[in-house]
Design a protein around this motif. Structure first.
Motif, PDB file in Angstrom:
ATOM      1  N   ASP A  79       0.951  -0.925   0.064  1.00 35.31           N
ATOM      2  CA  ASP A  79       0.048  -0.012   0.029  1.00 35.31           C
ATOM      3  C   ASP A  79       1.011   1.446   0.141  1.00 35.31           C
ATOM      4  OD1 ASP A  79      -2.406  -1.601   0.120  1.00 35.31           O
ATOM      5  OD2 ASP A  79      -2.476  -1.558   2.218  1.00 35.31           O
ATOM      6  N   ARG A  80       2.090   1.083   0.696  1.00 35.29           N
ATOM      7  CA  ARG A  80       2.898   2.391   0.674  1.00 35.29           C
ATOM      8  C   ARG A  80       3.306   2.633  -0.501  1.00 35.29           C
ATOM      9  NH1 ARG A  80       4.654  -0.176   5.383  1.00 35.29           N
ATOM     10  NH2 ARG A  80       6.930  -0.142   4.677  1.00 35.29           N
ATOM     11  N   ILE A  81       3.880   1.672  -1.159  1.00 40.69           N
ATOM     12  CA  ILE A  81       4.483   2.004  -2.430  1.00 40.69           C
ATOM     13  C   ILE A  81       3.737   2.335  -3.564  1.00 40.69           C
ATOM     14  CG2 ILE A  81       5.661   0.497  -4.436  1.00 40.69           C
ATOM     15  CD1 ILE A  81       7.463   1.060  -1.998  1.00 40.69           C
ATOM     16  N   ASN A  82       2.525   1.929  -3.262  1.00 40.59           N
ATOM     17  CA  ASN A  82       1.487   2.248  -4.436  1.00 40.59           C
ATOM     18  C   ASN A  82       1.042   3.607  -4.364  1.00 40.59           C
ATOM     19  OD1 ASN A  82       0.877  -0.212  -5.593  1.00 40.59           O
ATOM     20  ND2 ASN A  82      -0.768  -0.906  -4.466  1.00 40.59           N
ATOM     21  N   ALA A  83       1.061   4.233  -2.890  1.00 34.74           N
ATOM     22  CA  ALA A  83       0.840   5.725  -2.720  1.00 34.74           C
ATOM     23  C   ALA A  83       1.897   6.610  -3.220  1.00 34.74           C
ATOM     24  CB  ALA A  83       0.745   5.923  -1.311  1.00 34.74           C
ATOM     25  N   GLN A  84       3.004   6.128  -2.935  1.00 37.43           N
ATOM     26  CA  GLN A  84       4.380   6.793  -3.306  1.00 37.43           C
ATOM     27  C   GLN A  84       4.216   6.946  -4.885  1.00 37.43           C
ATOM     28  OE1 GLN A  84       7.496   4.611  -1.433  1.00 37.43           O
ATOM     29  NE2 GLN A  84       6.747   5.302   0.529  1.00 37.43           N
ATOM     30  N   GLN A  85       4.133   5.743  -5.523  1.00 35.13           N
ATOM     31  CA  GLN A  85       4.052   5.846  -6.933  1.00 35.13           C
ATOM     32  C   GLN A  85       3.209   6.592  -7.560  1.00 35.13           C
ATOM     33  OE1 GLN A  85       7.277   4.034  -8.339  1.00 35.13           O
ATOM     34  NE2 GLN A  85       5.478   3.517  -9.487  1.00 35.13           N
ATOM     35  N   ALA A  94      10.544   0.803  -1.051  1.00 38.80           N
ATOM     36  CA  ALA A  94      11.157  -0.324  -1.937  1.00 38.80           C
ATOM     37  C   ALA A  94      11.003  -0.204  -3.363  1.00 38.80           C
ATOM     38  CB  ALA A  94      10.640  -1.594  -1.361  1.00 38.80           C
ATOM     39  N   HIS A  95      11.790  -0.730  -4.220  1.00 40.97           N
ATOM     40  CA  HIS A  95      11.549  -0.775  -5.775  1.00 40.97           C
ATOM     41  C   HIS A  95      10.162  -1.498  -5.857  1.00 40.97           C
ATOM     42  CE1 HIS A  95      11.715  -1.215 -10.128  1.00 40.97           C
ATOM     43  NE2 HIS A  95      12.749  -0.068 -10.124  1.00 40.97           N
ATOM     44  N   PRO A  96       9.199  -0.998  -6.825  1.00 40.43           N
ATOM     45  CA  PRO A  96       8.010  -1.710  -6.946  1.00 40.43           C
ATOM     46  C   PRO A  96       8.113  -2.996  -7.280  1.00 40.43           C
ATOM     47  CG  PRO A  96       7.790   0.451  -7.875  1.00 40.43           C
ATOM     48  CD  PRO A  96       9.238   0.262  -7.404  1.00 40.43           C
ATOM     49  N   LEU A  97       9.228  -3.487  -8.101  1.00 43.79           N
ATOM     50  CA  LEU A  97       9.244  -4.985  -8.519  1.00 43.79           C
ATOM     51  C   LEU A  97       9.508  -5.832  -7.408  1.00 43.79           C
ATOM     52  CD1 LEU A  97      11.704  -4.556 -11.859  1.00 43.79           C
ATOM     53  CD2 LEU A  97       9.065  -4.964 -11.653  1.00 43.79           C
ATOM     54  N   PHE A 145       5.990   5.016 -27.741  1.00 44.84           N
ATOM     55  CA  PHE A 145       7.691   4.616 -27.138  1.00 44.84           C
ATOM     56  C   PHE A 145       7.484   4.811 -25.790  1.00 44.84           C
ATOM     57  CE2 PHE A 145       7.387   6.484 -31.270  1.00 44.84           C
ATOM     58  CZ  PHE A 145       8.434   5.900 -32.212  1.00 44.84           C
ATOM     59  N   LEU A 146       8.325   3.820 -24.905  1.00 42.29           N
ATOM     60  CA  LEU A 146       8.337   3.983 -23.660  1.00 42.29           C
ATOM     61  C   LEU A 146       9.575   3.599 -23.205  1.00 42.29           C
ATOM     62  CD1 LEU A 146       7.966   1.149 -21.754  1.00 42.29           C
ATOM     63  CD2 LEU A 146       5.765   1.340 -22.818  1.00 42.29           C
ATOM     64  N   THR A 147      10.127   4.137 -21.956  1.00 45.05           N
ATOM     65  CA  THR A 147      11.523   3.762 -21.425  1.00 45.05           C
ATOM     66  C   THR A 147      10.955   2.704 -20.035  1.00 45.05           C
ATOM     67  OG1 THR A 147      12.648   5.263 -21.930  1.00 45.05           O
ATOM     68  CG2 THR A 147      13.642   4.346 -20.204  1.00 45.05           C
ATOM     69  N   LEU A 148      11.451   1.611 -20.013  1.00 46.87           N
ATOM     70  CA  LEU A 148      11.237   0.563 -18.848  1.00 46.87           C
ATOM     71  C   LEU A 148      12.499   0.555 -18.062  1.00 46.87           C
ATOM     72  CD1 LEU A 148       9.118  -1.435 -18.082  1.00 46.87           C
ATOM     73  CD2 LEU A 148      10.631  -3.150 -19.202  1.00 46.87           C
ATOM     74  N   GLU A 149      11.966   0.622 -16.820  1.00 46.42           N
ATOM     75  CA  GLU A 149      13.243   0.744 -15.776  1.00 46.42           C
ATOM     76  C   GLU A 149      12.993  -0.650 -14.750  1.00 46.42           C
ATOM     77  OE1 GLU A 149      15.021   3.460 -12.180  1.00 46.42           O
ATOM     78  OE2 GLU A 149      12.794   2.642 -12.046  1.00 46.42           O
ATOM     79  N   ASP A 150      14.050  -1.184 -14.527  1.00 47.68           N
ATOM     80  CA  ASP A 150      14.272  -2.377 -13.375  1.00 47.68           C
ATOM     81  C   ASP A 150      15.258  -1.979 -12.632  1.00 47.68           C
ATOM     82  OD1 ASP A 150      16.321  -2.996 -14.893  1.00 47.68           O
ATOM     83  OD2 ASP A 150      15.582  -4.992 -15.487  1.00 47.68           O
ATOM     84  N   PHE A 151      15.636  -3.042 -11.979  1.00 52.67           N
ATOM     85  CA  PHE A 151      16.776  -3.063 -10.982  1.00 52.67           C
ATOM     86  C   PHE A 151      18.199  -2.515 -11.501  1.00 52.67           C
ATOM     87  CE2 PHE A 151      14.110  -6.193  -8.661  1.00 52.67           C
ATOM     88  CZ  PHE A 151      13.399  -5.431  -7.925  1.00 52.67           C
ATOM     89  N   GLU A 152      18.385  -2.912 -12.802  1.00 52.18           N
ATOM     90  CA  GLU A 152      19.600  -3.100 -13.425  1.00 52.18           C
ATOM     91  C   GLU A 152      19.883  -1.843 -14.434  1.00 52.18           C
ATOM     92  OE1 GLU A 152      21.433  -6.374 -14.556  1.00 52.18           O
ATOM     93  OE2 GLU A 152      20.668  -7.933 -12.857  1.00 52.18           O
ATOM     94  N   GLY A 153      18.870  -1.140 -14.821  1.00 50.55           N
ATOM     95  CA  GLY A 153      18.953  -0.068 -15.808  1.00 50.55           C
ATOM     96  C   GLY A 153      17.537   0.315 -16.564  1.00 50.55           C
ATOM     97  N   THR A 154      17.713   0.585 -17.652  1.00 50.18           N
ATOM     98  CA  THR A 154      16.614   1.123 -18.582  1.00 50.18           C
ATOM     99  C   THR A 154      16.596   0.342 -19.972  1.00 50.18           C
ATOM    100  OG1 THR A 154      17.295   3.069 -19.340  1.00 50.18           O
ATOM    101  CG2 THR A 154      16.153   3.206 -17.174  1.00 50.18           C
ATOM    102  N   LEU A 155      15.552   0.480 -20.579  1.00 47.78           N
ATOM    103  CA  LEU A 155      15.393  -0.284 -21.940  1.00 47.78           C
ATOM    104  C   LEU A 155      14.329   0.553 -22.503  1.00 47.78           C
ATOM    105  CD1 LEU A 155      16.167  -2.364 -23.964  1.00 47.78           C
ATOM    106  CD2 LEU A 155      14.449  -3.957 -22.875  1.00 47.78           C
TER     107      LEU A 155
END
Length: 204
Positions: A79-85, A94-97, A145-155
């Motif tokens: 719930d906290r992560i959802n509100a922060q996002q 924490a990272h949402p993933l 077009f979008l940029t996807l981010e995870d723990f290691e970078g973007t794509l």
């Protein structure tokens, strides 16, 4: 103005103290509480509950001038992560993933960094949408077009019209981690890799 007041008058001993000296707009106070910025003054549900009761009358004892006996249970990490996002556009606690680690292991998603070593191959990646834009093709169809981010970078990811039509709700209407299946290709002009999306869906 609210930011300046916070910087000038911090620290604060209670929610009443914060509200009296900073005098934020109601929506500002609520958002600060929901994203965890006032967590040192009580749990998020307790602070929201108190805020909704309105300001106390002159001379009335404040809940936060006394020990909090009926402290309400804190929100879950999810719930906290959802509100922060929603409010900040990024997860702070924490990272949402991290909330979907088991799910990602099950689908065998690769990281955005590892995806780059598989040119011409189909991969599954998961992440959070960091930026996006729409464009029209020469025939007037919408692509994205979008940029996807995870723990290691973007794509970089391209959604051609047929994929965009089928998945625009997942890509643009939600602020949750998404999973993308597609093929890693290379931009002929920039010589940079990107993911040509075939399917997009929410991690949930």
């Amino acid at each position: 103005r609210t930011i300046q007041q916070i910087l000038l008058k911090r620290p604060f001993n209670s929610l009443d103290d914060f509200l009296a000296r900073v005098d934020p707009r109601p929506v500002e106070a609520r958002n600060l509480i929901r994203c965890g910025a006032l967590s040192g003054l009580g749990s998020i549900p307790t602070l929201l509950n108190y805020l909704e009761k309105g300001p106390r009358r002159p001379g009335q004892l404040s809940l936060f001038d006394q020990p909090i006996v009926d402290e309400m249970k804190e929100w879950t990490l999810h719930d906290r992560i959802n509100a922060q996002q929603e409010i900040l556009g990024v997860g702070i606690d924490a990272h949402p993933l991290e909330l979907f680690a088991d799910r990602l292991n099950t689908i065998q998603a690769v990281s955005t960094a590892d995806a780059l070593i598989y040119p011409g191959n189909k991969v599954v990646v998961a992440g959070v949408r960091q930026s996006h834009r729409r464009s029209r093709t020469s025939t007037g169809e919408i692509m994205a077009f979008l940029t996807l981010e995870d723990f290691e970078g973007t794509l970089d990811v391209i959604l051609f019209p047929n994929v965009y039509r089928a998945t625009r709700k997942e890509v643009f209407s939600e602020n949750l981690p998404i999973i993308i299946e597609g093929t890693v290709e290379t931009d002929a002009n920039r010589e940079e890799p990107f993911l040509r999306a075939d399917r997009v869906y929410l991690v949930e």
